[in-house]
Design a protein around this motif. Structure first.
Motif, PDB file in Angstrom:
ATOM      1  N   LEU A   1      77.870  53.489 -12.830  1.00  0.00           N
ATOM      2  CA  LEU A   1      78.171  54.920 -12.967  1.00  0.00           C
ATOM      3  C   LEU A   1      77.665  55.510 -14.286  1.00  0.00           C
ATOM      4  N   LEU A   2      77.390  54.652 -15.264  1.00  0.00           N
ATOM      5  CA  LEU A   2      76.877  55.157 -16.541  1.00  0.00           C
ATOM      6  C   LEU A   2      75.361  54.961 -16.659  1.00  0.00           C
ATOM      7  N   ASN A   3      74.748  54.518 -15.567  1.00  0.00           N
ATOM      8  CA  ASN A   3      73.303  54.251 -15.603  1.00  0.00           C
ATOM      9  C   ASN A   3      72.510  55.548 -15.373  1.00  0.00           C
TER      10      ASN A   3
ATOM     11  N   TYR B   1      69.564  56.965 -12.913  1.00  0.00           N
ATOM     12  CA  TYR B   1      69.735  57.548 -11.573  1.00  0.00           C
ATOM     13  C   TYR B   1      70.589  58.810 -11.643  1.00  0.00           C
ATOM     14  N   SER B   2      70.480  59.648 -10.621  1.00  0.00           N
ATOM     15  CA  SER B   2      71.334  60.846 -10.542  1.00  0.00           C
ATOM     16  C   SER B   2      72.776  60.385 -10.310  1.00  0.00           C
ATOM     17  N   PRO B   3      73.780  61.191 -10.696  1.00  0.00           N
ATOM     18  CA  PRO B   3      75.180  60.745 -10.571  1.00  0.00           C
ATOM     19  C   PRO B   3      75.549  60.270  -9.153  1.00  0.00           C
TER      20      PRO B   3
ATOM     21  N   ARG C   1      74.088  56.947  -8.395  1.00  0.00           N
ATOM     22  CA  ARG C   1      74.796  55.857  -9.081  1.00  0.00           C
ATOM     23  C   ARG C   1      75.980  55.379  -8.243  1.00  0.00           C
ATOM     24  N   LEU C   2      76.679  56.344  -7.636  1.00  0.00           N
ATOM     25  CA  LEU C   2      77.812  56.013  -6.774  1.00  0.00           C
ATOM     26  C   LEU C   2      77.335  55.194  -5.569  1.00  0.00           C
ATOM     27  N   GLN C   3      76.227  55.633  -5.003  1.00  0.00           N
ATOM     28  CA  GLN C   3      75.631  54.901  -3.879  1.00  0.00           C
ATOM     29  C   GLN C   3      75.226  53.492  -4.317  1.00  0.00           C
ATOM     30  N   ASN C   4      74.694  53.371  -5.540  1.00  0.00           N
ATOM     31  CA  ASN C   4      74.301  52.047  -6.054  1.00  0.00           C
ATOM     32  C   ASN C   4      75.506  51.108  -6.170  1.00  0.00           C
ATOM     33  N   PHE C   5      76.639  51.669  -6.622  1.00  0.00           N
ATOM     34  CA  PHE C   5      77.861  50.854  -6.697  1.00  0.00           C
ATOM     35  C   PHE C   5      78.234  50.355  -5.302  1.00  0.00           C
ATOM     36  N   VAL C   6      78.170  51.248  -4.312  1.00  0.00           N
ATOM     37  CA  VAL C   6      78.515  50.856  -2.937  1.00  0.00           C
ATOM     38  C   VAL C   6      77.554  49.777  -2.435  1.00  0.00           C
ATOM     39  N   ASP C   7      76.261  49.947  -2.703  1.00  0.00           N
ATOM     40  CA  ASP C   7      75.267  48.944  -2.270  1.00  0.00           C
ATOM     41  C   ASP C   7      75.575  47.576  -2.895  1.00  0.00           C
ATOM     42  N   ASP C   8      75.973  47.604  -4.169  1.00  0.00           N
ATOM     43  CA  ASP C   8      76.340  46.377  -4.874  1.00  0.00           C
ATOM     44  C   ASP C   8      77.552  45.731  -4.191  1.00  0.00           C
ATOM     45  N   ALA C   9      78.557  46.547  -3.848  1.00  0.00           N
ATOM     46  CA  ALA C   9      79.767  46.030  -3.195  1.00  0.00           C
ATOM     47  C   ALA C   9      79.430  45.444  -1.820  1.00  0.00           C
TER      48      ALA C   9
ATOM     49  N   GLN D   1      89.288  57.695 -12.846  1.00  0.00           N
ATOM     50  CA  GLN D   1      88.747  58.446 -13.974  1.00  0.00           C
ATOM     51  C   GLN D   1      87.228  58.264 -14.049  1.00  0.00           C
ATOM     52  N   ARG D   2      86.770  57.048 -13.811  1.00  0.00           N
ATOM     53  CA  ARG D   2      85.329  56.773 -13.866  1.00  0.00           C
ATOM     54  C   ARG D   2      84.573  57.535 -12.775  1.00  0.00           C
ATOM     55  N   ILE D   3      85.142  57.553 -11.562  1.00  0.00           N
ATOM     56  CA  ILE D   3      84.485  58.289 -10.471  1.00  0.00           C
ATOM     57  C   ILE D   3      84.509  59.791 -10.782  1.00  0.00           C
ATOM     58  N   GLU D   4      85.622  60.257 -11.315  1.00  0.00           N
ATOM     59  CA  GLU D   4      85.749  61.682 -11.638  1.00  0.00           C
ATOM     60  C   GLU D   4      84.676  62.099 -12.646  1.00  0.00           C
ATOM     61  N   THR D   5      84.500  61.292 -13.682  1.00  0.00           N
ATOM     62  CA  THR D   5      83.473  61.579 -14.696  1.00  0.00           C
ATOM     63  C   THR D   5      82.094  61.657 -14.042  1.00  0.00           C
ATOM     64  N   CYS D   6      81.833  60.737 -13.147  1.00  0.00           N
ATOM     65  CA  CYS D   6      80.544  60.713 -12.452  1.00  0.00           C
ATOM     66  C   CYS D   6      80.368  61.990 -11.608  1.00  0.00           C
TER      67      CYS D   6
END
Lengths: 210, 210
Positions: free
Chosen positions: A89-91, A94-96, A99-107, A149-154
């Motif tokens: 999420l802090l990378n 990528y667009s915000p 980044r969320l999609q990247n986290f899901v792909d990782d999961a 909080q992390r998702i909200e910031t993103c």
């Protein structure tokens, strides 16, 4: 440990202390595996000790109780998982929303690698919270708040970059994310494939006001 | 039982058969309570028997094994919950999406009445499925399919009455509903209030193409 390692050492090396630290870490790692797959209430201490090769009497040298052990395992998982979230999420490469999609792909990759046997420790324990020591409830709730909080910031960054509408309620959307995500992880374990995770993120992104 | 009750009866009333039936039903009811609050793996048979006042030896007169008992409890819950869904989703006094909202309102009341201690048995067991007898996985998956079918039918009716766009994928949306709903029930148990249920349905309805 870090501080004392930087001091000049006299006499014999602190062998026992190092071993203690390793054994404690190993117990936590083994407990994490056990608790993520089987939950807390039905997990005995014995299989965890056996795996690490620690006699039961020694366990209480490291942890005051099964409850204290559980709290350490949960805290360890939170650190691991929060780091994973931050990594994505802090990378800013990528667009915000990407980044969320990247986290899901990782999961998706992570769950697939473990044959959909391991879900989310915090979600699992949340499910059985009424059978757990009472302190676990606030620990788990606080952890969800940190992740939220992390998702909200993103999502707020997604607003700034016009991926999400200005009138979106990013706090509520972030809360919704974790509510649905834990359901998706649970369903992925049941059906033993990643489709629930993919379906969830697709709908979540679609529901965000654009 | 219903058929034989309508036949003229000769000789002594079938006391034993009636008692058997009642005891079996009571065991299932007591098991439902226990399993919904504590899950299967950590639930012993003993507290269930104690509540109903049945000695352990007699338990196996009613059920071949703890596994067979679990299957009966799950099937009972499915019938109960499917009836509840039908009561709301087939109630043509309301528009299709209002029926869905009515089901959620009912669930909010139900969870509140039980102090957020009881969630969804099928969701709970889905969470711990890897520790359960292998037959439970397909039983739970089939039950979710049945519930999903009911939501899908309701969403198709919502399309017919122009509450939902013609291009909406009602199958996927119904699958998403249960994925997120189970997450919301789990979170409501954790935080001991109904906000997660309300937040979920708000976002779900918002995400439907209009």
């Amino acid at each position: 440990m870090t501080t004392s390692a930087n001091k000049p050492r006299r006499g014999r090396p602190p062998k026992v202390t190092r071993e203690n630290h390793d054994t404690k870490a190993e117990l936590i790692r083994s407990g994490l595996e056990q608790l993520t797959e089987c939950g807390f209430a039905s997990s005995g201490i014995e299989p965890i000790l056996k795996k690490v090769g620690v006699p039961k009497g020694s366990f209480y040298h490291y942890f005051a109780s099964k409850e204290a052990f559980g709290e350490s395992v949960i805290a360890h998982y939170d650190r691991y998982f929060s780091d994973k979230l931050d990594m994505h999420l802090l990378n800013t490469e990528y667009s915000p929303l990407k980044r969320l999609q990247n986290f899901v792909d990782d999961a998706v990759q992570g769950m697939t690698r473990h044959d959909f046997k391991r879900g989310c420790l915090v979600g699992n324990l949340g499910q059985e919270v009424d059978a757990l020591p009472s302190g676990f409830r606030s620990q788990l709730t606080t952890i969800f708040m940190g992740w939220q909080q992390r998702i909200e910031t993103c999502l707020i960054e997604a607003q700034a970059s016009k991926e999400v509408a200005q009138n979106a309620d990013c706090t509520q959307a972030a809360e919704f994310f974790w509510i649905g995500w834990e359901g998706a992880v649970s369903r992925a374990k049941l059906v033993q494939n990643a489709e629930p995770l993919r379906l969830f993120i697709q709908y979540f992104l679609h529901a965000l006001p654009k």
